[in-house]
Write an enzyme that holds these catalytic residues in place. Structure first.
Site, short mmCIF file in Angstrom:
data_model
loop_
_atom_site.label_atom_id
_atom_site.label_comp_id
_atom_site.label_asym_id
_atom_site.label_seq_id
_atom_site.Cartn_x
_atom_site.Cartn_y
_atom_site.Cartn_z
N ASP A 56 1.18 -1.48 -0.56
CA ASP A 56 -0.13 -0.44 0.08
C ASP A 56 0.50 1.46 0.29
OD1 ASP A 56 -2.32 1.75 -0.07
OD2 ASP A 56 -3.33 0.32 1.45
N GLU A 105 -16.80 10.36 4.21
CA GLU A 105 -16.22 8.98 4.98
C GLU A 105 -15.48 8.68 3.22
OE1 GLU A 105 -19.21 5.78 5.00
OE2 GLU A 105 -20.33 6.60 3.36
#
Length: 893
Positions: A288, A636
């Protein structure tokens, strides 16, 4: 030769010409020889020989590389190796729900909506469409010599983490809380993406984030999670195992967090034992982004002390590709200092180059099947139709008291109210592409009812302190005597030299898809400087911001308010300020672009406005109210700076609707008008008051660019809804364990012991389905398949889809799940039609997983339920348009 000729001008001119011709001949010959030698050298390398096995070609290429060159190819933005004819390649690309960040593309429903379809074949079709667009875009970029970020064929999709807690902001990217549903959707999307050619991958898909990863976002760089082996192998790994073994996914992305004390990108257990030894994974592992830096940076994992040690640890444990800046040049230092063997570098590079060869990047395009996909597939009508179909299939009818829905089309006036009624972002979710058109609920309802009066009002902000930002209008922007800002456009990314174009831009609201602002721009790099004044026509507190897909700066009264760093992510930055009407403020915006999706918008909102009164007036004037509430991907999502009541750095600290929206809903409902609540969000909402009071509730998720059309068809009965919840809707955050606790106790439908608001698998229809003639043997021998048949009849008056759900329960086992989904099928039934559905459940599916993480088959009773829902719920949590049949089966030796 007569020396006097040297003094003859005519002779000297002739001699000069001869010398010039000879020099030119030698110059061309030398350069031609050099070019021929280069070409010959390239084609002489074995790795250019397409008749050889890929393994042999890859080995030959790596053998030609120096250590410096090898290391350079293990970074996501790998540079060219000119002497070998290896072009630059950027490994970073996204297609979570359509090709993202690469200009115009079809935007499909967000991942959570894909899960809500419960339709595996449809998601395979979507994967095929997305990879068609991906291939077409890639070859167009290559033809223009563009090899930057978001232009390659290696996609960091899908996110198959388990949505174990509704507070997680990135849960919207997943397919829900169930390992089996996630694996079925994930496998089919991967297969659609990677294609079916025996020689060439269509694109590379990447299963992420491996493993045990689902928030919190704000502490993902420090957290160290623990689970039992039972939870690990029953919940967190099955979707990854299916992706590797069934879908043959060619890439896996390791997660930021630690698991059992080891960083996931440096975990022997995850990357070596499980992934490669147990599952025989043959692809490559990518970190990542900037996760390797977490190994050594202060206040993060701090496993080692230097970047070289971090790089060595990651590579030695199996992370082949670095999204970040840690490997290059630190890996070279690590090899020279004997922290890691060069053989490990070669192994990682072998995996990486195998992927590039399998994508056809070293072969003539004419030989690669996928290179022939025409560009006109991008944002084509066929893909638009598919996006709208998926949106329709994803929408869940949560409640429909007294058949409030569908609405009649003879309505003369309708109020469309709410912060998501006309929101573009609420269609898109995160990690999205750029659509041609935004078909919001407001737009689609207007289209559906051309003769009705549509009364629209915003009604409220999405949350307290989070107003909807809109483009700053031309009327308040001044450029001398003109309205707007002076735009200076440069053919570089540094605003250097004389601008190529100078013009007045009435507003700053640009999405440059196929056409760039400068003619014949050979690269994606350009910059713009906008200057002028902002002169508000009303006094008050304002939020002023800049949305940008690349990078830049905003100056207000010559003060730098913020600087967009080149962090590869689209973003919005803003500041709040009190302004007086008529008072001029100097504006300077410096924007630069570096990739294929250039966008820039100068936006604002007036704070603390009375949005409620106009909404109530709109409702009073209307026969029916459609309330479009929910959340927004602006608040979000992934590791955000957002700190609002109920929200925490991208996650949620509460799961109710924001207070602004609850107030709006209650006051509109009090008017006594028929009210339909439409939720647009990426995670479960505790809409308890609405469940008790509002007669009809629809869950639409972030439904893609045609989400409004899909919603309008359902509202007015042109489509019969059949989406099913892929997650549990809880009643309160108090029902949830600690967010950082990764134990599955009291989590998801499988282990939650409370009463959900709406259970996993819930969804209503405009028709009714009846199950009968359940055919299951009374006893089966362990290790045999459990074969099941059942008849399903549409007993209503309209055609519709049903999702047949098969659950098993080991009720005699104390630590077993309450029930487990082991089969499902979405079917279409005409009114009055009956179909027989068959399932064959393998021993692995009905086995228990013990505390050691091992499948165990025990004799005893196995409870089987088949129907359009989970059994055992009452009231609003029950699906009244379907039923369930239950039978106990005895397992014997």
């Amino acid at each position: 030769m007569n020396i006097s000729n040297y003094y003859n001008p005519q002779f000297l001119i002739k001699l000069s010409k001869i010398c010039l011709i000879i020099f030119a001949f030698f110059f061309v010959s030398c350069n031609k020889t050099k070019t021929d030698e280069q070409t010959t050298n390239f084609t002489a390398f074995k790795f250019y020989n397409t008749s050889l096995p890929i393994q042999e070609r890859v080995s030959d290429l790596i053998n030609q590389m120096t250590l410096t060159e090898k290391v350079s190819q293990m970074r996501y933005d790998a540079p060219a190796i000119s002497r070998l004819g290896v072009p630059a390649y950027n490994w970073w690309n996204e297609c979570l729900h359509g090709v993202a960040r690469a200009g115009e593309a079809t935007v499909f429903p967000q991942g959570i909506g894909m899960g809500a379809t419960w339709n595996t074949s449809l998601i395979f079709e979507m994967g095929t469409a997305v990879s068609d667009e991906a291939r077409a875009k890639h070859h167009k970029f290559i033809s223009e010599d563009k090899r930057g970020i978001y232009q390659g064929l290696t996609f960091w999709t899908p996110n198959i983490n388990i949505f174990r807690d509704p507070r997680w902001g990135r849960g919207q990217e997943t397919y829900g809380e169930d390992p089996y549903l996630t694996s079925r959707i994930g496998v089919n999307y991967i297969k659609g993406l990677q294609g079916d050619d025996s020689k060439y991958l269509k694109v590379v898909a990447t299963a992420k984030h491996f493993a045990v990863h689902s928030g919190p976002e704000k502490s993902r760089h420090q957290d160290n999670y623990q689970t039992s082996n039972k939870d690990l192998f029953e919940t967190y790994l099955p979707a990854f195992e299916a992706a590797v073994k069934e879908a043959k996914v060619h890439s896996v992305m390791c997660a930021y967090n630690r698991f059992r004390d080891q960083a996931c990108c440096g975990s022997n257990l995850l990357l070596q034992k499980i992934l490669r030894d147990d599952w025989s994974f043959e692809g490559y592992v990518v970190s990542d982004c900037w996760a390797i830096n977490d190994f050594w940076e202060p206040e993060k994992h701090e496993l080692v002390k230097t970047p070289a040690e971090a790089s060595a640890l990651a590579v030695s444990r199996g992370t082949d590709l670095n999204c970040g800046d840690c490997y290059d040049p630190n890996l070279k230092e690590a090899v020279l200092k004997k922290m890691v063997d060069e053989e490990k570098i070669d192994l990682a590079l072998t995996r990486l180059m195998t992927a590039r060869f399998k994508l056809g990047m070293f072969d003539p395009e004419k030989d690669v099947k996928w290179s022939k996909i025409p560009y006109n597939v991008v944002a084509s009508q066929k893909h638009y139709d598919l996006s709208e179909k998926i949106a329709k299939e994803s929408i869940v009818l949560l409640k429909n008291q007294n058949n409030t829905l569908p609405l009649g089309k003879n309505i003369k006036s309708i109020a469309v109210i709410g912060p998501n009624a006309n929101s573009k972002q609420a269609l898109l979710g995160n990690y999205h592409g750029t659509p041609k058109k935004y078909n919001t609920p407001l737009y689609a309802i207007k289209e559906k009812l051309p003769n009705a009066t549509i009364n629209y009002a915003l009604g409220s902000d999405i949350a307290i302190g989070w107003p909807m930002l809109n483009t700053i209008p031309s009327a308040v922007l001044k450029n001398g005597e003109k309205n707007g800002l002076k735009g200076e456009y440069f053919r570089n990314k540094n605003w250097e030299g004389i601008p190529e174009v100078i013009k007045n831009d009435t507003i700053v609201d640009f999405i440059w898809t196929l056409k760039r602002p400068l003619e014949n721009l050979k690269t994606d790099e350009f910059s713009v400087k906008w200057t002028g004044q902002l002169v508000p026509n009303e006094s008050g507190k304002y939020r002023i911001g800049l949305k940008a897909s690349s990078a830049g700066k905003l100056y207000f009264n010559n003060e730098l308010k913020f600087d967009f760093k080149d962090d590869h992510e689209p973003k919005t930055k803003y500041f709040d300020i009190a302004l007086k009407a008529g008072e001029a403020h100097d504006i300077r915006i410096e924007y630069y672009n570096y990739h294929s999706d250039p966008q820039a918008q100068f936006v604002w909102a007036k704070m603390d406005q009375d949005l409620l009164t106009p909404a109530l007036e709109a409702a009073k004037k209307s026969e029916v109210v459609v309330l479009c509430l929910g959340l927004s991907p602006d608040i979000e999502g992934e590791e955000m700076p957002v700190l609002l009541e109920g929200f925490d750095k991208g996650d949620r600290s509460d799961i109710t609707l924001p207070k602004t929206q609850i107030e709006l809903m209650k006051k509109v409902y009090a008017l006594g008008k028929p009210t339909i609540l439409v939720l647009m969000n990426g995670s479960a909402l505790a809409v308890n008051w609405a469940a008790d009071n509002v007669p009809a509730i629809i869950e639409a998720w972030y439904p893609g660019e045609f989400g409004g059309n899909a919603l309008a068809d359902i509202l007015f009965g042109d489509y019969n809804p059949a989406g099913r919840l892929p997650i549990t809707f809880y009643k309160s955050v108090k029902d949830l364990p600690d967010f950082k606790n990764y134990s599955m106790k009291n989590r998801t439908y499988k282990y939650f012991k409370g009463d959900p608001l709406f259970p996993f698998g819930h969804g209503l229809s405009y028709t009714n389905f009846t199950y009968s003639k359940l055919n299951i043997p009374d006893t089966i021998s362990i290790n045999n398949n459990l074969n099941i048949k059942v008849e399903v009849k549409n007993t209503g008056l309209v055609d519709g889809d049903e999702v047949v759900q098969l659950y098993i329960s080991h009720k005699q086992q104390e630590d077993a799940a309450i029930r487990t989904l082991v089969g499902f099928e979405r079917i279409h039934l005409k009114a009055g039609e009956t179909k027989t559905i068959s399932f064959s459940i393998s021993p692995k599916q009905y086995a228990l997983i013990n505390n050691e993480g091992v499948n165990v088959l025990n004799t005893g009773s196995l409870n089987v339920s088949v129907g359009g829902k989970q059994p055992g719920f009452k009231g609003v949590a029950d699906t009244t348009t379907s039923n369930v049949l239950i039978k106990d089966v005895t397992l014997i030796n």
